[in-house]
Design a protein around this motif. Sequence first.
Motif, mmCIF file in Angstrom:
data_model
loop_
_atom_site.group_PDB
_atom_site.id
_atom_site.type_symbol
_atom_site.label_atom_id
_atom_site.label_comp_id
_atom_site.label_asym_id
_atom_site.label_seq_id
_atom_site.Cartn_x
_atom_site.Cartn_y
_atom_site.Cartn_z
ATOM 1 N N GLN A 1 -19.967 -39.688 8.486
ATOM 2 C CA GLN A 1 -20.586 -40.955 8.871
ATOM 3 C C GLN A 1 -21.735 -40.755 9.865
ATOM 4 N N GLY A 2 -22.608 -39.827 9.538
ATOM 5 C CA GLY A 2 -23.798 -39.602 10.341
ATOM 6 C C GLY A 2 -23.576 -38.842 11.632
ATOM 7 N N ARG A 3 -22.386 -38.288 11.818
ATOM 8 C CA ARG A 3 -22.101 -37.516 13.025
ATOM 9 C C ARG A 3 -21.590 -36.133 12.623
ATOM 10 N N TYR A 4 -21.945 -35.144 13.422
ATOM 11 C CA TYR A 4 -21.536 -33.776 13.146
ATOM 12 C C TYR A 4 -20.327 -33.417 14.010
ATOM 13 N N TYR A 5 -19.367 -32.736 13.397
ATOM 14 C CA TYR A 5 -18.168 -32.291 14.113
ATOM 15 C C TYR A 5 -18.082 -30.765 14.020
ATOM 16 N N LEU A 6 -18.056 -30.140 15.180
ATOM 17 C CA LEU A 6 -18.009 -28.695 15.296
ATOM 18 C C LEU A 6 -16.596 -28.264 15.668
ATOM 19 N N PHE A 7 -15.982 -27.430 14.820
ATOM 20 C CA PHE A 7 -14.648 -26.884 15.082
ATOM 21 C C PHE A 7 -14.769 -25.393 15.343
ATOM 22 N N GLY A 8 -14.039 -24.869 16.335
ATOM 23 C CA GLY A 8 -14.126 -23.447 16.612
ATOM 24 C C GLY A 8 -12.954 -22.931 17.418
ATOM 25 N N GLU A 9 -12.953 -21.626 17.605
ATOM 26 C CA GLU A 9 -11.915 -20.963 18.396
ATOM 27 C C GLU A 9 -12.185 -21.208 19.881
ATOM 28 N N TYR A 10 -11.181 -21.667 20.592
ATOM 29 C CA TYR A 10 -11.309 -21.927 22.027
ATOM 30 C C TYR A 10 -10.864 -20.658 22.759
ATOM 31 N N LYS A 11 -11.839 -19.798 23.073
ATOM 32 C CA LYS A 11 -11.553 -18.466 23.605
ATOM 33 C C LYS A 11 -11.351 -18.462 25.120
ATOM 34 N N SER A 12 -10.784 -17.363 25.597
ATOM 35 C CA SER A 12 -10.660 -17.135 27.034
ATOM 36 C C SER A 12 -11.468 -15.901 27.392
ATOM 37 N N ASP A 13 -11.518 -15.573 28.678
ATOM 38 C CA ASP A 13 -12.212 -14.373 29.136
ATOM 39 C C ASP A 13 -11.232 -13.249 29.450
ATOM 40 N N SER A 14 -10.022 -13.363 28.933
ATOM 41 C CA SER A 14 -9.044 -12.315 29.210
ATOM 42 C C SER A 14 -8.553 -11.718 27.900
ATOM 43 N N LEU A 15 -7.500 -12.285 27.341
ATOM 44 C CA LEU A 15 -6.942 -11.758 26.102
ATOM 45 C C LEU A 15 -7.503 -12.490 24.891
ATOM 46 N N ASN A 16 -7.343 -11.880 23.724
ATOM 47 C CA ASN A 16 -7.854 -12.456 22.487
ATOM 48 C C ASN A 16 -6.834 -13.372 21.812
ATOM 49 N N ARG A 17 -5.814 -13.775 22.534
ATOM 50 C CA ARG A 17 -4.773 -14.595 21.919
ATOM 51 C C ARG A 17 -5.259 -16.021 21.684
ATOM 52 N N PHE A 18 -4.543 -16.703 20.804
ATOM 53 C CA PHE A 18 -4.869 -18.070 20.417
ATOM 54 C C PHE A 18 -4.660 -19.026 21.595
ATOM 55 N N ASN A 19 -5.719 -19.799 21.915
ATOM 56 C CA ASN A 19 -5.649 -20.804 22.975
ATOM 57 C C ASN A 19 -5.819 -22.218 22.435
ATOM 58 N N GLY A 20 -5.979 -22.335 21.123
ATOM 59 C CA GLY A 20 -6.216 -23.634 20.510
ATOM 60 C C GLY A 20 -7.545 -23.645 19.772
ATOM 61 N N PHE A 21 -7.723 -24.646 18.921
ATOM 62 C CA PHE A 21 -8.991 -24.870 18.234
ATOM 63 C C PHE A 21 -9.640 -26.121 18.809
ATOM 64 N N SER A 22 -10.921 -26.009 19.130
ATOM 65 C CA SER A 22 -11.652 -27.095 19.781
ATOM 66 C C SER A 22 -12.443 -27.904 18.771
ATOM 67 N N CYS A 23 -12.797 -29.121 19.175
ATOM 68 C CA CYS A 23 -13.662 -29.981 18.366
ATOM 69 C C CYS A 23 -14.684 -30.657 19.273
ATOM 70 N N TYR A 24 -15.951 -30.588 18.867
ATOM 71 C CA TYR A 24 -17.046 -31.252 19.546
ATOM 72 C C TYR A 24 -17.774 -32.126 18.524
ATOM 73 N N SER A 25 -18.429 -33.175 18.987
ATOM 74 C CA SER A 25 -19.207 -34.019 18.075
ATOM 75 C C SER A 25 -20.617 -34.221 18.607
ATOM 76 N N SER A 26 -21.539 -34.483 17.678
ATOM 77 C CA SER A 26 -22.947 -34.614 18.046
ATOM 78 C C SER A 26 -23.668 -35.476 17.025
ATOM 79 N N ALA A 27 -24.716 -36.156 17.478
ATOM 80 C CA ALA A 27 -25.569 -36.928 16.577
ATOM 81 C C ALA A 27 -26.792 -36.143 16.149
#
Length: 357
Positions: free
Chosen positions: A53-79
């Motif tokens: 609906q005219g908006r962009y949704y960015l999904f990605g890996e929510y990383k840390s600066d320590s270990l490479n373990r899973f911290n969750g998947f993030s979502c951002y939106s933009s016009a």
Amino acid sequence: MKDCFHRLVMLLALSLTATVFQAQNKYIINGIPWFDNRGQIINAHGACIVEEQGRYYLFGEYKSDSLNRFNGFSCYSSADLVNWTFERIVLPVQPSGLLGPNRVGERVKVMKCPATGEYVMYMHTDDMKYTDPHIGYATCREIAGDYRFRGALCYQGKPIRRWDMGTFQDTDGQGYLLIHHGYNYRLSDDYRSAVELLPPIKGAGESPALFKQNDRYYLLYSNLTSWEKNDNFYFTASSMRGPWTKHNLFCPKGSLTWNSQTTFVFPLKHGNDTIPLFMGDRWSFPRQASAATYVWMPMQVKGEKLSIPHYWQCWDTNTLKPVDAWRGWKEVQSHWASQQKDDRFEVSFTGTRAAIK
């Protein structure tokens, strides 16, 4: 952030790191951290974009600066693909199982299923030593809602036990799961399982990304060099079942894909055209949260030839042309040198952004 007087203190060690705070911006600036509406670094690696609906949704890996373990998947939106609003962590660490504590979660991709209307998320899950790979999936009725993890994605009743992955939705709504080394699957109508293993593609690599233009399919891969960048390559075909023709590089040899690794190709609508937007990651293991950045650039397509011939440090998404990243900046000449750890210098300035070049 309002204009005010800031004091910038930079610590000198063996190298210097510079970041730019992007207030309301007009351009994509590659290779530096991007900031969201909260002033925090956009943390969405191995990503994909979904337009809704005219908006962009960015999904990605929510990383840390320590270990490479899973911290969750993030979502951002933009016009506008430039200024991003943090929506939420749409899939957090699970209490147990494939995405439980001390597991790996990578290459998150989301597609909207035409048959059910739900959003289906796919990812590579693994243990910390990368010895227990699975393709997992999650679902949600809202694009930026709370996704429910469903477990392993199956083919013929058995979990797909592979790692690097991507997805592709064809113009007829058919969904595909893309796997490293050319093992691609056609998904079921509800996108919740795989129903066909397509003929393997010889000579394929990892980090697959696929797009379609003028009834021709373009499939991008990287070579296997762990976190190190390399010269990525591509295949073309007139059908998802092949035969696939292997081509050489789509960026100049030795550019290392402009120092990035393929993660996704987004079909960007521009006037009456659709432009393939290359999305690449500049990994910075182990400091993936603060120092890893992104390279996004439009790709040129001429028949079977695919290319990104020049690197654009900064470009305008409205004109699809490069611009001077330093336009409008006031430059202060300063020189410094030190070989002593923890040496420091101070620079006073008035404004909202600062950078070192």
